[in-house]
Design an enzyme around this catalytic site. Sequence first.
Site, PDB file in Angstrom:
ATOM      1  N   HIS A  90       0.841  -1.211   0.000  1.00  0.00           N
ATOM      2  CA  HIS A  90       0.000   0.000   0.000  1.00  0.00           C
ATOM      3  C   HIS A  90       0.873   1.257   0.000  1.00  0.00           C
ATOM      4  O   HIS A  90       1.242   1.784   1.045  1.00  0.00           O
ATOM      5  CB  HIS A  90      -0.916  -0.020   1.236  1.00  0.00           C
ATOM      6  CG  HIS A  90      -1.978   1.024   1.202  1.00  0.00           C
ATOM      7  ND1 HIS A  90      -3.122   0.938   1.959  1.00  0.00           N
ATOM      8  CD2 HIS A  90      -2.089   2.175   0.508  1.00  0.00           C
ATOM      9  CE1 HIS A  90      -3.881   1.992   1.739  1.00  0.00           C
ATOM     10  NE2 HIS A  90      -3.265   2.775   0.861  1.00  0.00           N
ATOM     11  N   ARG A  94       2.779   8.692  -6.465  1.00  0.00           N
ATOM     12  CA  ARG A  94       2.417  10.029  -6.980  1.00  0.00           C
ATOM     13  C   ARG A  94       2.789  10.314  -8.426  1.00  0.00           C
ATOM     14  O   ARG A  94       2.607  11.444  -8.881  1.00  0.00           O
ATOM     15  CB  ARG A  94       3.031  11.142  -6.106  1.00  0.00           C
ATOM     16  CG  ARG A  94       2.792  11.021  -4.609  1.00  0.00           C
ATOM     17  CD  ARG A  94       1.332  11.032  -4.284  1.00  0.00           C
ATOM     18  NE  ARG A  94       1.059  11.262  -2.874  1.00  0.00           N
ATOM     19  CZ  ARG A  94      -0.122  11.034  -2.322  1.00  0.00           C
ATOM     20  NH1 ARG A  94      -1.130  10.573  -3.046  1.00  0.00           N
ATOM     21  NH2 ARG A  94      -0.326  11.267  -1.051  1.00  0.00           N
ATOM     22  N   ASN A 124      -4.368   6.509  -7.327  1.00  0.00           N
ATOM     23  CA  ASN A 124      -4.866   7.899  -7.287  1.00  0.00           C
ATOM     24  C   ASN A 124      -3.783   8.906  -7.649  1.00  0.00           C
ATOM     25  O   ASN A 124      -3.531   9.873  -6.941  1.00  0.00           O
ATOM     26  CB  ASN A 124      -5.494   8.223  -5.925  1.00  0.00           C
ATOM     27  CG  ASN A 124      -4.527   8.041  -4.763  1.00  0.00           C
ATOM     28  OD1 ASN A 124      -3.535   7.314  -4.877  1.00  0.00           O
ATOM     29  ND2 ASN A 124      -4.798   8.698  -3.652  1.00  0.00           N
ATOM     30  N   HIS A 209     -10.584   0.678   0.300  1.00  0.00           N
ATOM     31  CA  HIS A 209     -10.578   1.754   1.292  1.00  0.00           C
ATOM     32  C   HIS A 209     -12.018   1.934   1.741  1.00  0.00           C
ATOM     33  O   HIS A 209     -12.859   2.408   0.969  1.00  0.00           O
ATOM     34  CB  HIS A 209     -10.027   3.036   0.662  1.00  0.00           C
ATOM     35  CG  HIS A 209     -10.044   4.222   1.569  1.00  0.00           C
ATOM     36  ND1 HIS A 209      -8.929   4.990   1.815  1.00  0.00           N
ATOM     37  CD2 HIS A 209     -11.036   4.794   2.303  1.00  0.00           C
ATOM     38  CE1 HIS A 209      -9.230   5.965   2.653  1.00  0.00           C
ATOM     39  NE2 HIS A 209     -10.512   5.875   2.958  1.00  0.00           N
ATOM     40  N   ASP A 333       0.755   2.603   3.747  1.00  0.00           N
ATOM     41  CA  ASP A 333      -0.076   3.665   3.172  1.00  0.00           C
ATOM     42  C   ASP A 333       0.785   4.927   3.006  1.00  0.00           C
ATOM     43  O   ASP A 333       0.356   6.034   3.335  1.00  0.00           O
ATOM     44  CB  ASP A 333      -1.318   3.942   4.010  1.00  0.00           C
ATOM     45  CG  ASP A 333      -2.341   4.791   3.248  1.00  0.00           C
ATOM     46  OD1 ASP A 333      -2.113   5.093   2.063  1.00  0.00           O
ATOM     47  OD2 ASP A 333      -3.367   5.156   3.851  1.00  0.00           O
ATOM     48  N   HIS A 337       2.768  14.212   1.062  1.00  0.00           N
ATOM     49  CA  HIS A 337       2.342  15.522   0.555  1.00  0.00           C
ATOM     50  C   HIS A 337       3.452  16.495   0.922  1.00  0.00           C
ATOM     51  O   HIS A 337       4.192  16.266   1.881  1.00  0.00           O
ATOM     52  CB  HIS A 337       1.029  15.965   1.215  1.00  0.00           C
ATOM     53  CG  HIS A 337      -0.130  15.067   0.923  1.00  0.00           C
ATOM     54  ND1 HIS A 337      -0.792  15.059  -0.288  1.00  0.00           N
ATOM     55  CD2 HIS A 337      -0.744  14.133   1.685  1.00  0.00           C
ATOM     56  CE1 HIS A 337      -1.761  14.161  -0.255  1.00  0.00           C
ATOM     57  NE2 HIS A 337      -1.757  13.576   0.934  1.00  0.00           N
TER      58      HIS A 337
HETATM   59  O1  DOR Z   1      -4.672   9.609   4.129  1.00  0.00           O
HETATM   60  C1  DOR Z   1      -4.773   9.185   2.982  1.00  0.00           C
HETATM   61  N1  DOR Z   1      -3.972   9.627   1.990  1.00  0.00           N
HETATM   62  N2  DOR Z   1      -5.705   8.262   2.711  1.00  0.00           N
HETATM   63  C2  DOR Z   1      -5.996   7.913   1.444  1.00  0.00           C
HETATM   64  O2  DOR Z   1      -6.922   7.172   1.248  1.00  0.00           O
HETATM   65  C3  DOR Z   1      -5.247   8.466   0.307  1.00  0.00           C
HETATM   66  C4  DOR Z   1      -3.929   8.966   0.730  1.00  0.00           C
HETATM   67  C5  DOR Z   1      -3.304   9.858  -0.316  1.00  0.00           C
HETATM   68  O3  DOR Z   1      -3.222   9.428  -1.461  1.00  0.00           O
HETATM   69  O4  DOR Z   1      -2.909  10.966   0.010  1.00  0.00           O
HETATM   70 ZN    ZN Z   2      -3.709   4.709   0.636  1.00  0.00          ZN
END
Ligand code: DOR
Ligand code: ZN
Length: 467
Positions: A90, A94, A124, A209, A333, A337
Site C-alpha cells: 500500500h 504520486r 490515485n 478503502h 499507506d 504531501h
Molecule cells: O490519508 C490518505 N492519503 N488516505 C488515502 O486514502 C489516500 C492517501 C493519499 O493518497 O494521500
Molecule cells: Zn492509501
Amino acid sequence: MSATPSTPSTPSTPSTPSTPSTPATSAMSASPLQLVLRNAVCLLPWGKAQVDIGICHGKIAALGQLGGVPAVEVFNAQGLHILPGLMDSHVHWREPGLEHKEDMASGSAQAAIGGVTSVFEMPNTSPPTTNLELLSQKCSLAQNRCWVDYAFFLGGSAENLLSLPQWEKAPGCAGIKLFLGSSTGSLLLHEERLLAQLLQKARRRIACHCEEESRLVERKALAQAGKPETHPLWRDEASAFLSTQKLLALAKPYGARVHILHVSTEEELALLQKARAFATAEITPQHLLLSAPECYSRLGTWAQINPPLRAPRHAEALWKALHMGLFDTLATDHAPHSLEEKARPYPQSPSGMPGLATLLPLMLNQVAQGKLSLEQLVELTAHGPARVFGTRLKGRLALGYEADLVLVDLQKKQTVNTSQTRCAWSAFEGLCLQGWPVATLLRGKWVAREGSLVGKPEGLPIEFDRV
Ligand code: DOR
Ligand code: ZN
C-alpha cells in the site's frame, strides 16, 4: 558491519537457535555462487536459524553451512539478522502528475534504503490509473528508475467497472483498488449495485478503502476550520464500520476476495473475524502507534490521514487483534504531501503521511520493546502480502525464491531523519529508534548499504500467480 573478502570461520552465537545440518552445496545450479551471506540469524519460514545464504542468478540457491563453498563474494553478516525483503502492498508514489510530492525514483529509493523490496502502488495519481493504457504508461515510467520491484493497482470507478475483470490480470498489475469513500483524488465507487457487479466478476483480491461516502458527505460540516482534531469526528468510527460492513455483505455471496485496507476501529474487528473465509485485512504502523487527541495536539495537520487516527482504545484493540492473527498484512499507506500542502489550514490540508522510510525501524523498535516478535513482523510484511496477493517467488527466505533480503541490526539506535526524502517530513521525525536496516538486496544485488543507495535502479514488475 563489514564485508569479508575471504571465507570466515563460523563463530557460534550463544543466543542463536541451532543450525540445521544442511549440506553445504548449491542445490539450484552447478554454477558458482555469486554471493554468500554468512553467520547471520535468518528468518526462515519456520523461524530463526543461523544459516548461511548462497545466492546465484538472483535466487536463493543454498541455505546451510557454506564455509568453504566457492563464491564470487562472501559477506560476513555476523551480528545481523536477515529478513525477507519487506513487501509493502500500500504505497502512493504520486507519478504521474504529482511528482512534487514523490516520484517512482524518489519513492523507490526510500523503499530500498528502508528494506522494502516490493511495492504495490496505488492508482490515485494524476491521471488516476483507470485503464490498461495508463497502467502500461506507469510500467514504462518505472523502467530503469525503480530501486525495488513494483506492481500497480487499477482504480475502480463507475465508468470502468465492467472492464476491470479482464484488465486485472495484465502484466504489472497488482489488482483492483476501490475507494468506497472519497479521499485524496477523485476515485470513488460506493453504490451497492455497482460494487456488487464488480465483486461478482473480479477474480483477484480487491484492495478496499472503506469509509462510507454518504456519511462522509452528511458529516462534512463537523470538520472545523483550523481544527485537525475534528478530523476523526467528521470521518467517524461509524463511517469506517458501515462501509466495511457493506462491502463484506456484498462480497460474501460471491466469495469475492477483498482486502480491507488500513483498519482503524475496534468495531470493525468483529466484522473481519466473521469474514475470514474471503476477506483479508491490513494494519498500518500509524494506526498502531499514534492516537488522538495527542497526535493532533502535537502534530496538527501532519497527523491528518484517511481513515483518521483515533482514540487510544482503537490502537489498543488493533494491537490485540494483531496478536491474535487477525491482520494479514502490515503496510505503510505511504502517502506523501509537500510541507507547504500540509501547512495549509485544516481542512484544506490534504490527508496522508509518508511511511516507507520508517516502516522497518518503527516496527523493529516495537520488537526491541517486546511488543512484537521478528517472526510476527516477517509474517505481516512478507509471508502475508505474498499469500494475500499471490506473488511468485517473493516474500519467503527459502530455496529457489528471489533473493530479496534485508540485513538488520537489532541493536543499532538512530534518530529518524527524513530531510533527504522528497517531502522531507515524517510524523515520527526526531524519534530515536532501536533496530535499523543496514543493507538491502534486490534479486541478489545490493541496492542499499548503510543508508545509501548502491548499484543501479533495476526494479522489475512483480509476477503473480495466475487466477
Ligand atoms: O490519508 C490518505 N492519503 N488516505 C488515502 O486514502 C489516500 C492517501 C493519499 O493518497 O494521500
Ligand atoms: Zn492509501
